[in-house]
Design a protein around this motif. Structure first.
Motif, PDB file in Angstrom:
ATOM      1  N   VAL A 269      -6.481  23.951  55.779  1.00 48.35           N
ATOM      2  CA  VAL A 269      -6.070  25.215  56.176  1.00 48.35           C
ATOM      3  C   VAL A 269      -6.740  26.498  55.430  1.00 48.35           C
ATOM      4  O   VAL A 269      -7.419  27.346  56.067  1.00 48.35           O
ATOM      5  CB  VAL A 269      -4.460  25.511  56.448  1.00 48.35           C
ATOM      6  N   LEU A 270      -6.779  26.408  54.176  1.00 52.38           N
ATOM      7  CA  LEU A 270      -7.458  27.321  53.268  1.00 52.38           C
ATOM      8  C   LEU A 270      -9.042  27.346  53.432  1.00 52.38           C
ATOM      9  O   LEU A 270      -9.540  28.464  53.774  1.00 52.38           O
ATOM     10  CB  LEU A 270      -7.324  26.805  51.892  1.00 52.38           C
ATOM     11  N   GLU A 271      -9.539  26.155  53.790  1.00 50.00           N
ATOM     12  CA  GLU A 271     -11.049  25.961  53.973  1.00 50.00           C
ATOM     13  C   GLU A 271     -11.336  26.572  55.315  1.00 50.00           C
ATOM     14  O   GLU A 271     -12.401  27.239  55.445  1.00 50.00           O
ATOM     15  CB  GLU A 271     -11.332  24.498  54.082  1.00 50.00           C
ATOM     16  N   VAL A 272     -10.567  26.392  56.440  1.00 47.15           N
ATOM     17  CA  VAL A 272     -10.680  26.868  57.679  1.00 47.15           C
ATOM     18  C   VAL A 272     -10.616  28.531  57.681  1.00 47.15           C
ATOM     19  O   VAL A 272     -11.627  28.906  58.301  1.00 47.15           O
ATOM     20  CB  VAL A 272      -9.833  26.277  58.777  1.00 47.15           C
ATOM     21  N   ILE A 273      -9.543  28.810  56.823  1.00 47.51           N
ATOM     22  CA  ILE A 273      -9.529  30.519  57.063  1.00 47.51           C
ATOM     23  C   ILE A 273     -10.780  31.020  56.295  1.00 47.51           C
ATOM     24  O   ILE A 273     -11.143  32.116  56.712  1.00 47.51           O
ATOM     25  CB  ILE A 273      -8.174  30.925  56.193  1.00 47.51           C
ATOM     26  N   ARG A 274     -11.229  30.434  55.087  1.00 46.06           N
ATOM     27  CA  ARG A 274     -12.121  30.920  54.336  1.00 46.06           C
ATOM     28  C   ARG A 274     -13.433  30.848  55.076  1.00 46.06           C
ATOM     29  O   ARG A 274     -14.307  31.734  54.956  1.00 46.06           O
ATOM     30  CB  ARG A 274     -12.367  30.164  52.928  1.00 46.06           C
ATOM     31  N   GLY A 275     -13.717  29.957  55.985  1.00 47.16           N
ATOM     32  CA  GLY A 275     -14.975  29.941  56.809  1.00 47.16           C
ATOM     33  C   GLY A 275     -14.833  30.867  57.968  1.00 47.16           C
ATOM     34  O   GLY A 275     -16.135  30.823  58.474  1.00 47.16           O
ATOM     35  N   VAL A 276     -13.829  31.339  58.381  1.00 49.81           N
ATOM     36  CA  VAL A 276     -13.924  32.263  59.359  1.00 49.81           C
ATOM     37  C   VAL A 276     -14.942  33.477  59.402  1.00 49.81           C
ATOM     38  O   VAL A 276     -15.577  33.968  60.236  1.00 49.81           O
ATOM     39  CB  VAL A 276     -12.364  33.022  59.607  1.00 49.81           C
ATOM     40  N   LYS A 277     -15.219  33.888  58.174  1.00 50.11           N
ATOM     41  CA  LYS A 277     -16.376  34.766  57.811  1.00 50.11           C
ATOM     42  C   LYS A 277     -17.657  34.333  58.394  1.00 50.11           C
ATOM     43  O   LYS A 277     -18.265  35.292  58.906  1.00 50.11           O
ATOM     44  CB  LYS A 277     -16.306  35.217  56.353  1.00 50.11           C
ATOM     45  N   ASP A 278     -17.861  33.195  58.088  1.00 53.22           N
ATOM     46  CA  ASP A 278     -19.349  32.653  58.716  1.00 53.22           C
ATOM     47  C   ASP A 278     -19.410  32.444  59.983  1.00 53.22           C
ATOM     48  O   ASP A 278     -20.260  32.379  60.780  1.00 53.22           O
ATOM     49  CB  ASP A 278     -19.720  31.369  57.696  1.00 53.22           C
TER      50      ASP A 278
END
Length: 273
Positions: free
Chosen positions: A187-196
């Motif tokens: 979940v953390l990785e998905v949220i961090r990837g939203v910017k890209d």
């Protein structure tokens, strides 16, 4: 409500070996390459330095029918806490939008501040002036409060300050009871990837795990910063992509709190840097 916490690399120079004559004639392709190297080095800039800091967000629900002057006094008092010189950034004001979530949580105002260390946040929390503002300006005005804290690792490069007029989307995620640590990491990785995923619409993204005891069970928090409301709405218009991102974590998420806020020009105060 507890008063313990409220809220360049050196520029590379192109040098010819000393054994070569100064007026060395180069073939056309070599001349062009030399020109390109010099031009690129001339325009090189210092790499962006990402910083680590502590995020502190408090959401308030102002009592219905409360005198607006009291609400204004609360917001002004909170903004004036920049005078403590403990924060990298602090802003407080009315939310642009807050929709009730599945748990019925709804809020009207926000305090967002950033600190170099967790110790600075603790010092802020127990400072007499902060405690006075909580007791005199906040408690008499609000019905509900929620505080979320997390360490943001390398999310921004602006010294921590969010300039007036920038739009913010704050999101808190409560995970299902059977979620594992591996699931949480996903979940953390998905949220961090939203910017890209949204191609530069988001200017900066701060994500982390909550460590506040007053977060109502919400474990993951994020702040997405946009150049303005128009950019934030532009992201929302890409319904297909938004839905796709939600689907990636849907099986792990129990509830989400999402609020939008614009850093005011009048009340924003740059903290001690």
């Amino acid at each position: 409500m507890s008063t313990n916490m409220l809220c360049t690399p050196a520029r590379t120079r192109f040098l010819l070996p000393s054994s070569l004559p100064v007026k060395l004639k180069l073939k056309q392709p070599q001349q062009q390459q030399l020109f390109n190297n010099r031009r690129n080095n001339h325009h090189s800039t210092t790499p962006t330095i990402k910083m680590s800091f502590i995020e502190h967000i408090v959401l308030f629900k102002v009592k219905p029918n409360i005198d607006q002057t009291k609400v204004n006094s609360m917001v002004n008092a909170l903004n004036n806490l920049t005078s403590l010189n403990l924060t990298l950034h602090l802003t407080s004001g009315q939310l642009l939008k807050s929709n009730p979530n599945s748990n019925g949580l709804t809020f009207t105002h926000i305090l967002h501040s950033r600190y170099k260390t967790a110790e600075d946040l603790k010092t802020y929390a127990v400072h007499p002036e902060h405690v006075r503002v909580v007791n005199e300006n906040v408690k008499p005005v609000v019905d509900d409060i929620m505080a979320v804290d997390w360490r943001s690792e390398g999310g921004v490069s602006s010294g921590g300050v969010i300039e007036p007029g920038k739009a913010m989307r704050v999101s808190f995620v409560k995970l299902k009871e059977n979620v594992t640590e591996d699931d949480k990491t996903k979940v953390l990785e998905v949220i961090r990837g939203v910017k890209d995923e949204f191609g530069g619409v988001i200017q900066e993204m701060s994500v982390g795990e909550n460590f506040s005891e007053r977060a109502k069970g919400y474990e993951i928090a994020s702040v997405a910063v946009f150049n303005g409301v128009e950019e934030m709405e532009k992201m929302d218009e890409d319904v297909e992509k938004v839905t796709k991102e939600k689907e990636k974590v849907k099986e792990f998420v129990q509830s989400v709190v999402v609020v939008d806020y614009v850093v005011p020009v009048a009340t924003h105060q740059s903290a001690n840097l």
